[in-house]
Enzyme design. Structure first.
Site, PDB file in Angstrom:
ATOM      1  N   ASP A 149       0.908  -1.198  -0.041  1.00 46.97           N
ATOM      2  CA  ASP A 149       0.013   0.057  -0.002  1.00 46.97           C
ATOM      3  C   ASP A 149       0.811   1.127   0.025  1.00 46.97           C
ATOM      4  O   ASP A 149       2.158   1.285   0.393  1.00 46.97           O
ATOM      5  CB  ASP A 149      -0.698  -0.077   1.205  1.00 46.97           C
ATOM      6  CG  ASP A 149      -2.158   1.051   1.188  1.00 46.97           C
ATOM      7  OD1 ASP A 149      -2.286   1.391   0.065  1.00 46.97           O
ATOM      8  OD2 ASP A 149      -2.737   1.010   2.012  1.00 46.97           O
ATOM      9  N   GLU A 181     -12.544  -4.629  -4.165  1.00 49.97           N
ATOM     10  CA  GLU A 181     -12.807  -3.333  -3.685  1.00 49.97           C
ATOM     11  C   GLU A 181     -12.343  -2.155  -4.580  1.00 49.97           C
ATOM     12  O   GLU A 181     -12.662  -1.186  -4.764  1.00 49.97           O
ATOM     13  CB  GLU A 181     -12.754  -2.914  -2.433  1.00 49.97           C
ATOM     14  CG  GLU A 181     -13.693  -3.590  -1.580  1.00 49.97           C
ATOM     15  CD  GLU A 181     -13.500  -5.082  -1.071  1.00 49.97           C
ATOM     16  OE1 GLU A 181     -12.248  -5.546  -1.046  1.00 49.97           O
ATOM     17  OE2 GLU A 181     -14.478  -5.836  -0.970  1.00 49.97           O
ATOM     18  N   ASN A 182     -11.081  -2.624  -5.167  1.00 50.69           N
ATOM     19  CA  ASN A 182     -10.398  -1.585  -6.314  1.00 50.69           C
ATOM     20  C   ASN A 182     -10.859  -1.287  -7.565  1.00 50.69           C
ATOM     21  O   ASN A 182     -10.675  -0.346  -8.078  1.00 50.69           O
ATOM     22  CB  ASN A 182      -9.080  -2.052  -6.300  1.00 50.69           C
ATOM     23  CG  ASN A 182      -7.896  -1.932  -5.091  1.00 50.69           C
ATOM     24  OD1 ASN A 182      -7.251  -2.889  -5.103  1.00 50.69           O
ATOM     25  ND2 ASN A 182      -8.207  -0.973  -4.339  1.00 50.69           N
ATOM     26  N   ARG A 215      -5.049  -1.862   8.903  1.00 51.42           N
ATOM     27  CA  ARG A 215      -6.382  -2.871   8.783  1.00 51.42           C
ATOM     28  C   ARG A 215      -5.982  -4.008   7.377  1.00 51.42           C
ATOM     29  O   ARG A 215      -4.973  -3.637   6.932  1.00 51.42           O
ATOM     30  CB  ARG A 215      -7.573  -1.865   8.175  1.00 51.42           C
ATOM     31  CG  ARG A 215      -7.141  -1.109   6.875  1.00 51.42           C
ATOM     32  CD  ARG A 215      -8.357  -0.190   6.473  1.00 51.42           C
ATOM     33  NE  ARG A 215      -7.815   0.797   5.351  1.00 51.42           N
ATOM     34  CZ  ARG A 215      -7.590   2.171   5.762  1.00 51.42           C
ATOM     35  NH1 ARG A 215      -7.460   2.392   6.865  1.00 51.42           N
ATOM     36  NH2 ARG A 215      -7.141   2.743   4.579  1.00 51.42           N
TER      37      ARG A 215
HETATM   38  C1  IPE Z   1      -5.328  -2.624  -0.261  1.00 52.92           C
HETATM   39  O1  IPE Z   1      -5.052  -1.359  -0.273  1.00 52.92           O
HETATM   40  C2  IPE Z   1      -5.486  -3.510  -1.649  1.00 52.92           C
HETATM   41  C3  IPE Z   1      -4.308  -3.653  -2.105  1.00 52.92           C
HETATM   42  C4  IPE Z   1      -3.020  -3.272  -1.698  1.00 52.92           C
HETATM   43  C5  IPE Z   1      -4.243  -4.189  -3.486  1.00 52.92           C
HETATM   44  P1  IPE Z   1      -6.177  -0.303  -0.417  1.00 52.92           P
HETATM   45  O2  IPE Z   1      -5.458   1.091  -0.641  1.00 52.92           O
HETATM   46  O3  IPE Z   1      -7.103  -0.626  -1.571  1.00 52.92           O
HETATM   47  O4  IPE Z   1      -6.882  -0.550   0.763  1.00 52.92           O
HETATM   48  P2  IPE Z   1      -8.092   0.687   1.574  1.00 52.92           P
HETATM   49  O5  IPE Z   1      -8.957   1.222   0.649  1.00 52.92           O
HETATM   50  O6  IPE Z   1      -7.076   1.846   2.031  1.00 52.92           O
HETATM   51  O7  IPE Z   1      -8.440  -0.118   2.704  1.00 52.92           O
HETATM   52  C1  IPE Z   2      -1.685   0.380  -3.523  1.00 51.16           C
HETATM   53  O1  IPE Z   2      -1.135   1.585  -3.584  1.00 51.16           O
HETATM   54  C2  IPE Z   2      -1.858  -0.162  -4.696  1.00 51.16           C
HETATM   55  C3  IPE Z   2      -3.084  -0.739  -4.864  1.00 51.16           C
HETATM   56  C4  IPE Z   2      -4.114  -0.635  -3.849  1.00 51.16           C
HETATM   57  C5  IPE Z   2      -3.868  -1.313  -6.050  1.00 51.16           C
HETATM   58  P1  IPE Z   2      -2.614   2.711  -3.365  1.00 51.16           P
HETATM   59  O2  IPE Z   2      -3.028   2.876  -4.909  1.00 51.16           O
HETATM   60  O3  IPE Z   2      -3.646   2.106  -2.664  1.00 51.16           O
HETATM   61  O4  IPE Z   2      -2.050   3.848  -2.826  1.00 51.16           O
HETATM   62  P2  IPE Z   2      -2.492   4.852  -1.695  1.00 51.16           P
HETATM   63  O5  IPE Z   2      -3.021   4.105  -0.600  1.00 51.16           O
HETATM   64  O6  IPE Z   2      -3.569   5.430  -2.221  1.00 51.16           O
HETATM   65  O7  IPE Z   2      -1.355   5.795  -1.342  1.00 51.16           O
HETATM   66 MG    MG Z   3      -4.037   2.456  -0.680  1.00 46.81          MG
END
Ligand code: IPE
Ligand code: IPE
Ligand code: MG
Length: 242
Positions: free
Chosen positions: A20, A67-68, A190
């Site tokens: 993340d 959820e992405n 989390r």
């Molecule tokens: C979790 O990260 C999913 C991945 C790393 C692929 P997110 O950035 O999507 O999680 P939330 O929304 O902050 O919980």
């Molecule tokens: C993790 O980085 C990659 C995925 C969840 C796909 P994020 O894209 O969630 O990066 P932040 O949390 O917005 O910094």
């Molecule tokens: Mg993230």
């Protein structure tokens, strides 16, 4: 020797990472979020090697959650292209290095060319035994548990009398050990729907480091943190038994 016990965490054979912080890493540099994802792939390349060097046997990386899909279309497309490019570019090297690759997650909603790529990657590396790279892509723990239950029922199992161990073969992780250590970067604390079933007794390490900055020393530090944990699995320490 300390009042140690049979459960003292030794070496984590299965490390799972919630990668993340790519977006924040890019934003801090006034660059588009996708730039952070590109840098994140470079970290993946490094950490796969580092984990193998250190003696980890299974590395599971969370790369796209169910959820992405709520993110902007352009970001989703970029994430899909990066996964494809990583797998296409690195397949030969990983295969030569005897790495077995598994893709965890639902195939639903994936285009035929991506499904075909996943099939090819898994088949090509099926016989490899040196290291296991598991990529959780289009993955959600709740979705996985529901799919597993549905498969079990289709197989004639009766959920009302099933032991939890009987569901294991229907999970995406069917032939994998449970994760010993789950690491999450970027300061969030989390689980975000990652390995809900399998992480029942995992140890968690949270680090503020953003994924593109995550280095071998951060992995080592998480592992040594793990090694100081006292895993009890609901039982007592030897020293606590009267
Ligand atoms: C979790 O990260 C999913 C991945 C790393 C692929 P997110 O950035 O999507 O999680 P939330 O929304 O902050 O919980
Ligand atoms: C993790 O980085 C990659 C995925 C969840 C796909 P994020 O894209 O969630 O990066 P932040 O949390 O917005 O910094
Ligand atoms: Mg993230």
């Amino acid at each position: 020797m300390a009042a140690s016990n049979a459960y003292q965490a030794s070496f984590p054979l299965h490390v799972a990472i919630i990668m993340d912080g790519n977006g924040r890493w890019a934003q801090a540099r006034h660059r588009p979020r996708v730039f952070g994802h590109q840098e994140g792939v470079k970290t993946v390349r490094r950490i796969v090697e580092d984990a193998a060097d250190l003696g980890v046997q299974h590395l599971t990386l969370y790369s796209f959650s169910t959820e992405n899909w709520t993110r902007p279309k352009a970001e989703i497309a970029a994430l899909f292209n990066l996964l494809k490019k990583y797998v296409e570019d690195d397949l030969d090297t990983l295969n030569r290095n005897n790495v077995r690759i598994r893709i965890l997650g639902s195939r639903e909603g994936l285009k035929p060319d991506l499904r075909e790529l996943i099939r090819r990657v898994e088949m090509t590396t099926e016989g490899n035994t040196e290291f296991n790279l598991n990529i959780a892509f289009n993955y959600g723990g709740r979705d996985e548990i529901l799919r597993a239950a549905a498969k079990a029922v289709a197989d004639g199992k009766d959920l009302s009398s099933m032991k939890h161990t009987e569901l294991t073969p229907y999970l995406d992780t069917a032939d994998l050990p449970e994760p010993d250590l789950v690491i999450r970067t970027s300061g969030e604390k989390r689980i975000s729907n990652f390995l809900l079933w399998q992480a029942a007794y995992a140890e968690f390490v949270f680090t503020d480091v953003l994924w593109p900055d995550f280095k071998k020393e951060d992995l080592l530090s998480a592992i040594s943190d793990f090694q100081n944990r006292d895993r009890r699995f609901g039982n007592l320490n030897a020293s606590e038994v009267a």
